[in-house]
Design a protein around this motif. Structure first.
Motif, PDB file in Angstrom:
ATOM      1  N   THR A 142      -2.305  -4.981 -22.295  1.00 56.74           N
ATOM      2  CA  THR A 142      -2.921  -4.104 -21.427  1.00 56.74           C
ATOM      3  C   THR A 142      -3.954  -4.865 -20.589  1.00 56.74           C
ATOM      4  O   THR A 142      -4.948  -5.356 -21.439  1.00 56.74           O
ATOM      5  CB  THR A 142      -3.435  -2.786 -22.105  1.00 56.74           C
ATOM      6  N   GLY A 143      -3.760  -5.048 -19.601  1.00 52.21           N
ATOM      7  CA  GLY A 143      -4.671  -5.910 -18.649  1.00 52.21           C
ATOM      8  C   GLY A 143      -5.022  -5.281 -17.374  1.00 52.21           C
ATOM      9  O   GLY A 143      -4.456  -4.175 -16.821  1.00 52.21           O
ATOM     10  N   GLU A 144      -5.519  -5.997 -16.288  1.00 53.09           N
ATOM     11  CA  GLU A 144      -5.822  -5.547 -15.089  1.00 53.09           C
ATOM     12  C   GLU A 144      -5.364  -6.974 -14.056  1.00 53.09           C
ATOM     13  O   GLU A 144      -5.748  -8.025 -14.482  1.00 53.09           O
ATOM     14  CB  GLU A 144      -7.297  -5.264 -14.643  1.00 53.09           C
ATOM     15  N   ARG A 145      -4.527  -6.693 -13.215  1.00 52.01           N
ATOM     16  CA  ARG A 145      -4.297  -7.682 -12.182  1.00 52.01           C
ATOM     17  C   ARG A 145      -4.928  -7.455 -10.836  1.00 52.01           C
ATOM     18  O   ARG A 145      -4.676  -6.692 -10.095  1.00 52.01           O
ATOM     19  CB  ARG A 145      -2.797  -7.656 -12.051  1.00 52.01           C
ATOM     20  N   ARG A 146      -6.513  -8.429 -11.057  1.00 52.21           N
ATOM     21  CA  ARG A 146      -7.068  -7.814  -9.761  1.00 52.21           C
ATOM     22  C   ARG A 146      -7.590  -6.653  -9.492  1.00 52.21           C
ATOM     23  O   ARG A 146      -7.387  -5.782  -8.528  1.00 52.21           O
ATOM     24  CB  ARG A 146      -6.607  -8.768  -8.504  1.00 52.21           C
ATOM     25  N   GLY A 147      -7.759  -5.803 -10.581  1.00 60.46           N
ATOM     26  CA  GLY A 147      -8.209  -4.441 -10.598  1.00 60.46           C
ATOM     27  C   GLY A 147      -7.113  -3.513 -10.815  1.00 60.46           C
ATOM     28  O   GLY A 147      -7.304  -2.195 -10.778  1.00 60.46           O
ATOM     29  N   VAL A 148      -6.010  -3.709 -10.800  1.00 60.97           N
ATOM     30  CA  VAL A 148      -4.683  -2.739 -10.980  1.00 60.97           C
ATOM     31  C   VAL A 148      -4.335  -3.094 -12.199  1.00 60.97           C
ATOM     32  O   VAL A 148      -3.977  -3.915 -12.854  1.00 60.97           O
ATOM     33  CB  VAL A 148      -3.642  -3.080  -9.790  1.00 60.97           C
ATOM     34  N   ARG A 149      -4.409  -1.946 -13.164  1.00 61.60           N
ATOM     35  CA  ARG A 149      -3.911  -1.775 -14.595  1.00 61.60           C
ATOM     36  C   ARG A 149      -2.614  -1.927 -14.573  1.00 61.60           C
ATOM     37  O   ARG A 149      -1.708  -1.533 -14.044  1.00 61.60           O
ATOM     38  CB  ARG A 149      -4.099  -0.519 -15.093  1.00 61.60           C
ATOM     39  N   GLU A 150      -2.099  -3.070 -15.550  1.00 59.91           N
ATOM     40  CA  GLU A 150      -0.789  -3.493 -16.034  1.00 59.91           C
ATOM     41  C   GLU A 150      -0.611  -3.386 -17.528  1.00 59.91           C
ATOM     42  O   GLU A 150      -1.488  -4.198 -18.414  1.00 59.91           O
ATOM     43  CB  GLU A 150      -0.582  -5.041 -15.365  1.00 59.91           C
ATOM     44  N   VAL A 151       0.588  -2.896 -18.013  1.00 55.32           N
ATOM     45  CA  VAL A 151       0.880  -2.942 -19.449  1.00 55.32           C
ATOM     46  C   VAL A 151       2.132  -3.791 -19.159  1.00 55.32           C
ATOM     47  O   VAL A 151       3.238  -3.476 -18.437  1.00 55.32           O
ATOM     48  CB  VAL A 151       1.176  -1.500 -19.975  1.00 55.32           C
ATOM     49  N   HIS A 152       2.194  -4.883 -20.232  1.00 55.02           N
ATOM     50  CA  HIS A 152       3.149  -6.019 -19.815  1.00 55.02           C
ATOM     51  C   HIS A 152       3.477  -6.882 -21.147  1.00 55.02           C
ATOM     52  O   HIS A 152       2.754  -6.877 -22.221  1.00 55.02           O
ATOM     53  CB  HIS A 152       2.772  -6.916 -18.565  1.00 55.02           C
TER      54      HIS A 152
END
Length: 446
Positions: free
Chosen positions: A284-294
């Motif tokens: 779980t992280g953020e891509r320039r402020g957008v939450r992303e589960v990957h």
């Protein structure tokens, strides 16, 4: 031209940068909620016969498998058949003393300290020496380890050995094969009719042939063996359509109550932002402020990427029959195309010469992580910092760094990768963190 057709045109343009019509390719599915926005395939499924790749072709999804294993463990825990915090020794009583220190949770979160069986030596034995291995061989090798790389729970380090053990634990707790358990409890309930657990070297129907790149323009057919298929660390075979069904299931209580599923996304060290945010087979992280589960996956001849931008209800599935196609970069370009207006802007900073020069040097991992290294150099010509990332002395990536602040540099916009330089108590640059959407690798300056 509609918005949907505009998106498809843009995806065509992005994929044209990575896939040749004469080589192996990529299947793409982009969906929002339950609606499919783009579903296409590019390149060939079999180069020798020039057979086009289709969106319904099957691929080995590699380590994307790990989130399915995580779901199996959660189901068994929910049914009272195991506990996250019980030791591995319950299932492997003949293992060394360390098996009493490692819990199922530590295996799931990659904090066990177990060495990874999947090494260059392993692949050399398979591809050059023609050796074959079984799940029992891998488990016996793990059980022969005399010591751990670190105290369980004290650090994070990715190891496929963790998930091979989890696969065997699932089979022991459930009383049936992993393939049967997944089919009955995940694939069938979700309607994933083209998904299965690979259990042999027999290639299933409708499977894209796998390839490896020898250079940027040359490739060769990859072997399809039991070892390439793998075990619970990476042996699910699927399609973009079925993985989209799987992604949608995380926003419903179809397989498990939502509050139970939420536990899968809790990182192993939630209070420390400098640690990789790894849960049960998902990051779980953020891509320039957008939450992303990957999570991504790769094996000889195949490559996979599954990302859920949960706040936007956006799913991107990428499956390739070529090891080496940059799915992480394709994902980043698609994400920016669709979510760029929601992302935090990147504003370059202007730094004096001495603030650049202090970063130059070589950075390496601790002795156990010595396969990873980073060389940072100052270019007189461009008056900028360049970085080269190595693994096992092989060049992985070249970066032209863009300063965002004194110690934070953009390394790669497409993959949302950054270098954050770390200082010691005296203020001297002592290390660097390589950060990318929840994944963090720390190297020390040498």
């Amino acid at each position: 031209m509609t918005t949907r057709s505009c998106l498809e045109t843009r995806v065509d343009e992005i994929l044209a940068q990575f896939v040749s019509s004469e080589g192996p390719g990529v299947a793409v599915l982009i969906g929002r909620g339950s609606k499919v926005l783009v579903r296409k395939a590019y390149g060939l499924s079999e180069v020798e016969t020039k057979t086009p790749l289709r969106a319904d072709h099957r691929f080995i999804i590699g380590s994307v498998t790990k989130q399915f294993v995580g779901m199996c463990v959660m189901m068994l825990k929910h049914r009272g058949l195991l506990s996250y915090d019980e030791p591995v020794a319950r299932f492997f009583p003949d293992f060394p003393q360390w098996s009493r220190q490692i819990t199922i949770r530590r295996l799931l979160q990659q904090t066990s300290g177990l060495s990874d069986y999947l090494t260059q030596e392993f692949w050399r034995a398979v591809t050059e020496e023609g050796r074959s291995f079984s799940q029992e061989d891998i488990i016996d090798w793990i059980g022969s380890l005399e010591e751990l790389e670190f105290k369980p729970g004290s650090r994070w380090r990715y190891s496929n050995s963790n998930y091979v053990l989890l696969g065997a634990i699932i089979e022991k707790a459930a009383g049936k094969s992993l393939a049967s358990f997944m089919k009955e409890n995940i694939f069938d309930p979700l309607g994933m009719r083209n998904t299965l657990v690979g259990e042999s070297a027999l290639m299933p129907e409708n499977m894209a042939a796998g390839y490896e790149y020898k250079s940027k323009t040359e490739f060769r057919r990859a072997p399809y063996t039991r070892e390439v298929v793998g075990w619970a660390d990476g042996n699910v075979i699927s399609t973009v359509d079925d993985l989209f069904l799987w992604a949608q299931s995380w926003s419903s209580s179809k397989l498990l109550p939502m509050e139970v599923k939420a536990g899968a996304l809790v990182p192993w060290n939630p209070l420390n932002p400098a640690e990789t945010r790894y849960g049960f087979g998902q990051i779980t992280g953020e891509r320039r402020g957008v939450r992303e589960v990957h999570h991504g996956g790769a094996t000889l001849g195949y490559n996979a990427q599954l990302s859920r931008f949960t706040d936007e209800e956006l799913t991107v599935v990428l499956l390739s029959n070529a090891a080496g196609i940059g799915l992480d970069r394709i994902l980043g370009l698609i994400a920016e195309e669709m979510l760029g207006d929601k992302m935090v802007p990147l504003v370059p900073a202007s730094l004096p010469h001495e603030h650049l020069m202090e970063k130059a040097g070589r950075y390496c991992g601790k002795p156990r992580d010595s396969t990873m290294a980073l060389a940072v150099e100052f270019s007189q010509e461009s008056e900028a910092l360049n970085a080269t990332l190595y693994q096992n002395e092989r060049c992985l990536r070249l970066y032209e760094l863009v300063p965002l602040s004194r110690d934070l540099f953009l390394a790669d916009r497409a993959t949302d990768s950054y270098l954050e330089f770390v200082r010691d108590y005296s203020g001297t640059v002592a290390g660097v963190r390589i950060k990318s959407v929840g994944r963090i690798t720390q190297l020390d300056k040498v």
